[in-house]
Every structure is written in structure tokens, then in C-alpha cells.
Write a protein that holds these residues in place. Sequence first.
Motif, short mmCIF file in Angstrom:
data_model
loop_
_atom_site.label_atom_id
_atom_site.label_comp_id
_atom_site.label_asym_id
_atom_site.label_seq_id
_atom_site.Cartn_x
_atom_site.Cartn_y
_atom_site.Cartn_z
N GLU A 34 -8.32 -1.06 -4.56
CA GLU A 34 -6.94 -0.64 -4.77
C GLU A 34 -6.68 0.46 -3.73
O GLU A 34 -7.22 1.56 -3.84
N VAL A 35 -5.88 0.16 -2.73
CA VAL A 35 -5.59 1.10 -1.66
C VAL A 35 -4.20 1.67 -1.89
O VAL A 35 -3.22 0.93 -2.00
N ILE A 36 -4.12 3.00 -1.97
CA ILE A 36 -2.84 3.67 -2.15
C ILE A 36 -2.55 4.47 -0.89
O ILE A 36 -3.18 5.48 -0.61
N ARG A 37 -1.62 3.97 -0.12
CA ARG A 37 -1.25 4.58 1.16
C ARG A 37 -0.26 5.71 0.90
O ARG A 37 0.76 5.52 0.25
N VAL A 38 -0.57 6.89 1.43
CA VAL A 38 0.30 8.05 1.24
C VAL A 38 0.98 8.35 2.57
O VAL A 38 0.33 8.51 3.60
N GLU A 39 2.29 8.39 2.53
CA GLU A 39 3.10 8.70 3.72
C GLU A 39 4.11 9.78 3.36
O GLU A 39 4.29 10.11 2.20
N THR A 40 4.79 10.25 4.38
CA THR A 40 5.88 11.19 4.18
C THR A 40 7.12 10.67 4.90
O THR A 40 7.01 10.13 6.00
N ALA A 41 8.25 10.81 4.26
CA ALA A 41 9.50 10.35 4.87
C ALA A 41 9.86 11.23 6.06
O ALA A 41 10.60 10.80 6.95
N THR A 42 9.34 12.46 6.11
CA THR A 42 9.66 13.35 7.22
C THR A 42 8.90 12.99 8.50
O THR A 42 9.30 13.39 9.58
N ARG A 43 7.80 12.24 8.35
CA ARG A 43 7.03 11.79 9.52
C ARG A 43 6.37 10.45 9.19
O ARG A 43 5.16 10.37 8.97
N PRO A 44 7.18 9.38 9.16
CA PRO A 44 6.62 8.07 8.80
C PRO A 44 5.65 7.58 9.88
O PRO A 44 5.69 8.04 11.02
N CYS A 45 4.79 6.67 9.49
CA CYS A 45 3.84 6.09 10.45
C CYS A 45 4.61 5.50 11.62
O CYS A 45 5.59 4.76 11.43
#
Length: 111
Positions: A34-45
Motif C-alpha cells: 500500500e503506497v501512499i504518495r504525499v505531495e503538496t499543492a504548493t510544489r507539485p511533482c
Amino acid sequence: MPPRAPLEGIRVADFTWVWAGPFCTLQLAHLGAEVIRVETATRPCITRLLPPWPNGKSTGVNSSGYFNQYNQGKRSLSLNLKKPEALELAKQLIAKSDIVTENFAGVVMDR
């Protein structure tokens, strides 16, 4: 009963971005983690901004074929890690995960 995937029951907190990190966690997801990718809207991938796109043009941050190829089978969470409550959620996720992945410069995760 179908056979169990090799990494079934393993949780991965995925803080990776760009190519190598998401490719690594893609393999873990394919193996059943189960992979939970954490991102931020202020600096998306940055790969969210790369082609290919449907009909040759971007229709938003979820339309990149490149991004979607390397993030299939993962869950996703967007946090603003500059906010204390979001940082606390990230720490809780890390505490409940078996593996934490990241591919930033050496000082980024410490910050």
C-alpha cells in the motif's frame, strides 16, 4: 483463494518525486504494498507538467500520462508541510508505515 502478493500488508509512505523515486515506489505497489504518495499543492511533482497528455494538451495536474504511468496503484495525499497540523499528519503516517521513501537533497527531510 488467489495467491498473496509478496508485499501485501506493507505500507509505504512515499515522499518521492520526479523519476527515480516514483519508479521505485511503483514497483513496490505492483508487488502489493500500500503506497501512499504525499505531495503538496504548493510544489507539485514536476512530472505532472510533462507530456504526453490526452489530445496533445494538458487539461490539469492529473492529465500527464508520464505522471500517471509512474503513480498507478498508489494512494495520494496532499499536505502543506509548512503548517504544523499537516506536519503532524505526515509524522503519524510515517509512524504507521513500514517503509518511508524520499529522494530529496540531504537536508530536505530534516527541515
